[in-house]
Each structure stands twice: as C-alpha cells, then as structure tokens.
Scaffold this active site. Structure first.
Site, mmCIF file in Angstrom:
data_model
loop_
_atom_site.group_PDB
_atom_site.id
_atom_site.type_symbol
_atom_site.label_atom_id
_atom_site.label_comp_id
_atom_site.label_asym_id
_atom_site.label_seq_id
_atom_site.Cartn_x
_atom_site.Cartn_y
_atom_site.Cartn_z
ATOM 1 N N ASP A 39 0.854 -1.197 0.000
ATOM 2 C CA ASP A 39 0.000 0.000 0.000
ATOM 3 C C ASP A 39 0.888 1.245 0.000
ATOM 4 O OD1 ASP A 39 -1.952 1.932 0.542
ATOM 5 O OD2 ASP A 39 -3.136 0.474 1.682
ATOM 6 N N ASP A 40 0.810 2.036 -1.046
ATOM 7 C CA ASP A 40 1.587 3.293 -1.130
ATOM 8 C C ASP A 40 3.093 3.078 -1.251
ATOM 9 O OD1 ASP A 40 -0.797 4.625 -0.701
ATOM 10 O OD2 ASP A 40 -0.249 5.471 1.246
ATOM 11 N N CYS A 45 -5.470 4.949 -3.364
ATOM 12 C CA CYS A 45 -5.790 3.539 -3.104
ATOM 13 C C CYS A 45 -7.013 2.988 -3.813
ATOM 14 C CB CYS A 45 -5.969 3.311 -1.608
ATOM 15 S SG CYS A 45 -4.648 3.987 -0.592
ATOM 16 N N ASP A 64 -0.467 -0.334 -4.799
ATOM 17 C CA ASP A 64 -1.634 0.303 -5.436
ATOM 18 C C ASP A 64 -1.285 1.626 -6.101
ATOM 19 O OD1 ASP A 64 -1.227 1.446 -2.941
ATOM 20 O OD2 ASP A 64 -3.268 1.129 -2.214
ATOM 21 N N ASN A 65 -0.408 2.405 -5.464
ATOM 22 C CA ASN A 65 0.020 3.689 -6.022
ATOM 23 C C ASN A 65 1.369 4.017 -5.405
ATOM 24 O OD1 ASN A 65 -2.477 4.352 -3.894
ATOM 25 N ND2 ASN A 65 -0.546 5.404 -3.417
#
Ligand code: NAG
Ligand code: NAG
Ligand code: NAG
Ligand code: NAG
Ligand code: NAG
Ligand code: NAG
Ligand code: NAG
Length: 616
Positions: A39-40, A75, A324-325
């Site tokens: 995540d991130d 997200c 996700d990003n």
C-alpha cells in the site's frame, strides 16, 4: 555530470537489449498465482533497496517492469482499476470515500459481480485474499453485501485498516475479530501462510492475494469510516518492535526535486512554501518509518517463498509484487502523500517471477494497472474480456522484445477530488480542486509528462535524457550535434521546469521536442489526452487510431509528421478543458468530449476510406 548520466542511461539500455534468449512459458496447464500488493509503496524513494528478500526472490529471479504505472494515484480507485481492468472513468470509482468512491461505490456500480476474483472462480480457480481490499470496507458494511469471488478471505476492515497496532480482520462469513495490541503485518503474515496451506490442501489451482498495509501511514479513524465527516488522524507508519531502530541515519534521497529552492508544479503545488529544517527532519523520520514498516513485509515475502519451496510449488506458481500507487516525500515541496501525477506517485513497482519469466531482468516497456487483470487471465488461460481498458503484459523475454518496439507508449492518468498530506505539518492543508487529467508518453526518443488541471493550468515536462553517445556519433558523422547537445542539457527528469507555465514564456517558444516546436507537440498531446479521457476498451490501448482511423499512426512520433500539421491545427481543434473543479467524475463540467462515433467509417474527415490529407 549530465552527460555521464546520459551515457549511463545508454549502457543500461544496451545491456537490457542484448539478451535475446527465447524462453517460452513452459508451465503446466493450471499455474497458481500469489499476488503481493503493498500500500503506497514507491518506486522512486528506493524502498526496494531496503528489502533484501524482495531483491533475492523477486528482482534477482524475476522481471522488473520499471515503467509500470497506476492510472489514478490513490488507493481505492487504483485498486478498483486493477481488479476490473478498467480506468477510473469507466468504473466511476474515483475517490476513497463515498459518494464518489470506497466500497459502497464499488458495490453500487455493480462491480462486485464483475471483477477478477469472480472471473477466476468462474474458471474453476480457488481464490484467497488477506489484507486491505478497498477503502470504506468496514466493520459495518462488510456483509452488505460480502465482497464476491473469494473461496476464503481475511479482510482488514475500517476503521482499523491502517491502525498498525489495533487491526480488525474478517474471515469468510464470520464476524470481524479485533487484534488489539498485535502488529498488523505479523497477523496478516500468519493468515497468509494459513490461506496458502488451505489452498494447497484443496488441490485446486489457486490465486492468493496478500495485501498488507505497509508502508501506508498509520491512521486513527474516529468513527466507523462510514460517517458523514470522518475524523482521521495521520502519523508515520509504525514498524514492528524488532525493526524500530533500523536505518538510523537514512534520509529521503536528496534528488533535485527534493524540497527545491524554486517552487515547481502547477495549481496549488506551485504555491507550497519551502519546508524548514524541522519539517524536513520529520519527513526523514517518516521515510525511515516506511522502510522499517516494510521489513515485516520483506520477511513475509521470504516466508512465502520458503513455503512454496517446501510445497514444491515454485515451478508452477507466478509471484507478482506491486503496490496500489506510489508516494512522494518532499518532492516539489510536497508533504508525505500521493494523489499527484508526478512520477513518484504514478510509477510503481511491478516484479513478476514464475515459470518462463526471465530472471534478473529489467524492462522499460510501458505497463499499467489496467493491464494486470488481462495479464492474469491470459496467464491462467482464461479468455480476455472485450471491455478491458488495458492489455496483457508480455512476460517472456521474446514477447518483451517484440513489445519493445510495438507496445503502446502512453499512460492515461486521471484524478478527481482532493489531496492531503499525511505527515504532521499539513494535516489541515487539504487541497481541493485537485482534479486533473494527465498523460505520460515514453517513447524511444522522448519521455514526456503532460497535464491539464481543472483550473485549466497546463503542465509539460520534457523528461527526455538524450543519449550522449548518439551525439558523439552524430558528431563523428559530421551531423550537426549542437541541437542534441542543447536537448541533453535541457532534459528535466525530475519535472522541475513546466514548459507550459504561464510565467515562463521564454521556454514555451524556444523548447523543441524531436526538433519540433512546442505548440505542434502540444496539439498532438492534447488530442491524445482528449481521446483517452473518455476512452473505453481497445481505444484506451490504441488511442491514435481514433484520431487516425487508417491505423498508420501509432505513436507520438508518427503523429508529429508534418503532413498532419493541418489536421491538428485546423480540424482537431477541441481541447481538454474543465468548466469547474468537481469532486467527482461529472461529465457536465469536463469540457469537450471526443466524438468516437463519427470517427468510424464515414467520419467527417475520412472520404472513401481515405484520410483527409489524401483528398484535401
Ligand atoms: C543480475 O544481473 C546483474 C547484471 O545485470 C548482475 O550483476 C548480477 O550478478 C545478477 N544477479 C543474479 C543473482 O544473477
Ligand atoms: C482499539 O480500538 C478500540 C475500538 O475503537 C478501542 O476501544 C481501543 O482503545 C483501541 N486500542 C488501542 C490499543 O488503540
Ligand atoms: C471521537 O469523536 C467524538 C465525537 O465527535 C469525540 O467526542 C471524541 O472525543 C473523539 N475521540 C477521539 C479520540 O478523537
Ligand atoms: C517549520 O515549519 C512548520 C510547518 O510549516 C511550522 O509548523 C514550524 O513552526 C516551523 N518551525 C520553525 C522552527 O520555523
Ligand atoms: C527553461 O527551462 C530550463 C530547463 O528546461 C531551465 O533551466 C530554465 O531555468 C528555464 N527558463 C526559465 C525562464 O524558466
Ligand atoms: C476551486 O476552484 C473554484 C473554481 O472552479 C474556485 O472558486 C475555488 O476558490 C477553488 N478552491 C480552492 C480551495 O482553491
Ligand atoms: C459518477 O458518479 C457520480 C456519483 O454517483 C455521479 O454523480 C456521476 O454522474 C457519475 N459520472 C458518470 C460519468 O456517470
């Protein structure tokens, strides 16, 4: 210095091109997939350099897609795009929270019956998931309805999703269970191992997703996550106790865009003040906390490989690692966060290892999150769906080499709503009017970022690093090298000089890309963005075909041919434009829409099957 960088870039390209082994996919009929989705996690702040097991098991034994992009850098929209193979403008899940996003919007858009886990189950795959699925997937709405398509699941639920020491997981059809005081990634790791055990016992091909929250910041949510005005408090991510003292002196890489002396960017970004020492020190601490929090993920990766080895499954399992990003800390003076269109936020890790996949390789072919669902289906021998906005990622060395010259060079980036920092110095500085459309174009001879903000400011960065050796060659061949030399010196890989800044008239007129003046280049880029901002299906993959239906134009370079000057100047005159800054995808305020219908046979600039320039 710059020239050395240019030269090194060339050596890198030559090395990656020289290995032309044919390695056909040789997996038995039904391989398994383990998808690890952090995540991130950034690709530009060196996080993977601090993950030895990711390097050992994935980088060294798989293929690293260095030009992999998310298409919406936050997200929930990004995850929905990833699981559906559709751009956010086609899912209309454009935000993390309702009314424009979150799990409730995913449900109301009908996507719960129409996404990868469901398709995998229809193809007789067992599907397992642990970790965060979407935002606003909460202890109150997790069963209304349940997320479809999973053989078994251990979802992290809001408001505890990002609470590193107070997580709540929800298994199968059971009630949520709190793990107060335990470390989230360690619980998730146990659950991942146990889902893998179950998958093996079931003796069916499986697709297991492991989605830890690291290195996302820690979030305390006061409320259920479903409240009208949820109150969040953000702090740096929390590492496991055993990792909390690592990397004492490590700092955010001090690249030229880190807290620069001059403001950069557009819209609210260019109004940011330079960060003072206290702020920078905190951001370095934030950075170290991310690296520390990733250590438990790194251990999880090692544990998964050990188990795959023990189960003798390595030869028949693809392991895919992504996020996700991306993330920025300090670049363009931004506080820790994501949601921007800059390279740190959109260019993200993608590493794939498995049978037939080249080991210890990197590639720069352009791939995006909308390609992942098609990639998985193709990998598992399941027919593709016609409404995908992406296409399968080439996986073998041979296919990657073909793609090197044939694959699309663009990424369509889009964003609606707000941006907020996640550090401690800007919690109140939520930037609304953070709606924009952007484009990355990465060809062999150019590397460009173009964006249009909802206040109609434009950005253009020429990130091309021209190759010094080409210049030398040209010089030896007595071709005038002064132009290329000037180009090399103007390269702006850190996106610091907006060529379309309203206060930089000088550069607008003097800068050239491929030797062509900016207005001509921008006319092409803007038309491409106009097509992409509302494309569907194959048009998103082959957008030039909408503009040039004969199919003879497949790249920016093709479109820059002088014979199209008249078309882009006189015919294709609609421009990407916003009437206002909306919080979501509201067509009424999104300016001109490209008319795809009229560009089929009989369209206004085709006669007797000939494009306009043949009959004008
Ligand atoms: C991976 O490739 C690099 C050169 O590209 C080489 O230096 C390194 O030793 C290789 N690593 C492994 C584990 O094969
Ligand atoms: C965990 O969350 C519950 C519910 O909000 C709360 O009562 C409890 O104090 C929290 N515990 C910790 C350690 O934060
Ligand atoms: C949570 O919100 C309620 C209601 O707004 C407030 O009374 C309470 O103090 C808040 N708690 C925390 C820990 O912020
Ligand atoms: C540094 O900047 C932060 C954020 O703007 C501010 O809160 C703080 O007071 C500043 N500290 C000093 C020493 O100037
Ligand atoms: C024009 O761009 C170059 C780099 O692309 C930069 O060094 C220079 O400062 C810019 N000029 C102005 C007036 O901003
Ligand atoms: C957002 O843009 C609108 C115009 O579209 C403007 O009226 C408003 O002041 C802007 N808000 C902020 C916070 O910049
Ligand atoms: C997207 O969803 C929002 C919120 O429900 C809605 O107002 C908007 O019209 C939708 N956009 C499109 C293009 O359907």
């Amino acid at each position: 210095m710059l020239q050395l960088a240019c030269l090194l870039a060339l050596v890198g390209i030559a090395a990656s091109n020289s290995l032309a082994q044919q390695q056909p996919l040789s997996a038995p009929a039904k391989p398994n997939v383990i998808f690890i989705l952090t995540d991130d996690q950034d690709a530009h702040l060196d996080s993977i350099a601090y993950m030895p097991f990711v390097q050992k098991h994935l980088l060294n034994r798989g293929t690293h897609y260095r030009s992999h992009y998310c298409t919406t850098s936050v997200c929930c929209p990004s995850r929905v795009s990833l699981w559906t193979g559709k751009l956010a403008h086609n899912t209309n899940v454009t935000d993390v929270n309702p009314p424009y996003g979150g799990y409730p919007k995913f449900i109301s858009q009908g996507l719960n019956d129409n996404y990868l886990p469901v398709w995998l189950q229809e193809a007789q795959y067992n599907t397992y998931y642990t970790g965060k699925l979407f935002n606003v997937h909460t202890v109150e709405n997790y069963n209304a309805p349940f997320a479809a398509g999973f053989t078994d699941n251990e979802f992290l639920l809001d408001p505890f999703t990002y609470d590193y020491l107070n997580s709540t997981f929800q298994q199968g059809r059971e009630s949520p269970q709190s793990y107060e005081g335990e470390y989230t990634t360690d619980i998730l790791t146990k659950k991942a191992y146990s889902l893998l055990d179950k998958a093996v016992v079931a003796q069916k091909p499986f697709f297991l997703t492991i989605a830890p929250i690291a290195p996302h910041c820690n979030v305390f949510m006061n409320g259920t996550g479903l409240d009208e005005n949820p109150v969040f408090s953000f702090t740096e991510p929390i590492p496991a106790k055993r990792h909390e003292h690592l990397f004492e002196n490590i700092q955010v890489p001090r690249t030229p865009s880190f807290n620069p002396e001059q403001p950069s960017g557009a819209s609210w970004v260019k109004t940011l003040k330079r960060q003072n020492e206290t702020n920078v020190e905190y951001n370095d601490h934030f950075y170290r906390s991310r690296l520390r929090a990733l250590q438990a993920v790194d251990e999880l990766v090692d544990g998964i490989f050990a188990r795959l080895q023990d189960y003798d499954l390595l030869d028949n399992t693809y392991i895919v690692y992504s996020s996700d990003n991306g993330y920025h800390i300090g670049q363009h003076r931004l506080q820790p966060g994501k949601t921007c269109g800059y390279e740190e936020d959109i260019n993200i890790p993608l590493i794939i290892r498995g049978p037939g996949i080249a080991e210890n390789k990197t590639t720069d072919i352009v791939t995006t999150h909308t390609d992942l669902a098609p990639t998985f289906l193709q990998l598992l021998g399941i027919p593709l769906r016609p409404d995908f906005d992406g296409e399968p990622i080439p996986l073998t060395q041979a296919d990657i080499e073909v793609a090197d010259s044939k694959r699309q060079e663009h990424v369509n980036v889009e964003y609606w709503g707000f941006a907020n920092g996640e550090g401690k110095y800007d919690f109140d500085l939520s930037a609304y009017n953070h709606t924009y459309k952007a484009l990355r174009v990465k060809g062999r001879e150019y590397n460009i970022y173009y964006s249009v903000w909802c206040n109609n400011e434009h950005e253009l960065y020429d990130m091309t690093v021209r190759l010094f050796i080409f210049m030398v060659l040209r010089h030896l061949l007595s071709i005038d090298a002064s132009k290329e030399k000037a180009d090399c010196e103007q390269a702006d890989p850190h996106q610091l000089h907006n060529l379309l800044s309203t206060d930089d008239k000088e550069n607008q007129t003097s800068h050239a890309i491929l030797g062509i003046s900016l207005p001509k280049v921008v006319a092409r880029l803007d038309s491409l963005l106009l097509v992409l901002k509302s494309c569907k299906g194959q048009v998103c993959v082959k957008p030039w075909k909408a503009l040039h239906p004969q199919g003879e134009v497949t790249s920016l370079k093709d479109a820059l041919d002088t014979r199209y000057d008249y078309f882009y100047k006189e015919k294709q005159t609609s421009r990407v434009y916003f009437d206002e800054c909306a919080r979501g995808y509201l067509l009424d305020v999104e300016g001109p829409q490209y008319n795809f219908e009229s560009n089929d046979e009989g369209n206004s600039f085709i006669r007797d099957g000939l494009p306009w320039y043949e009959w004008v």
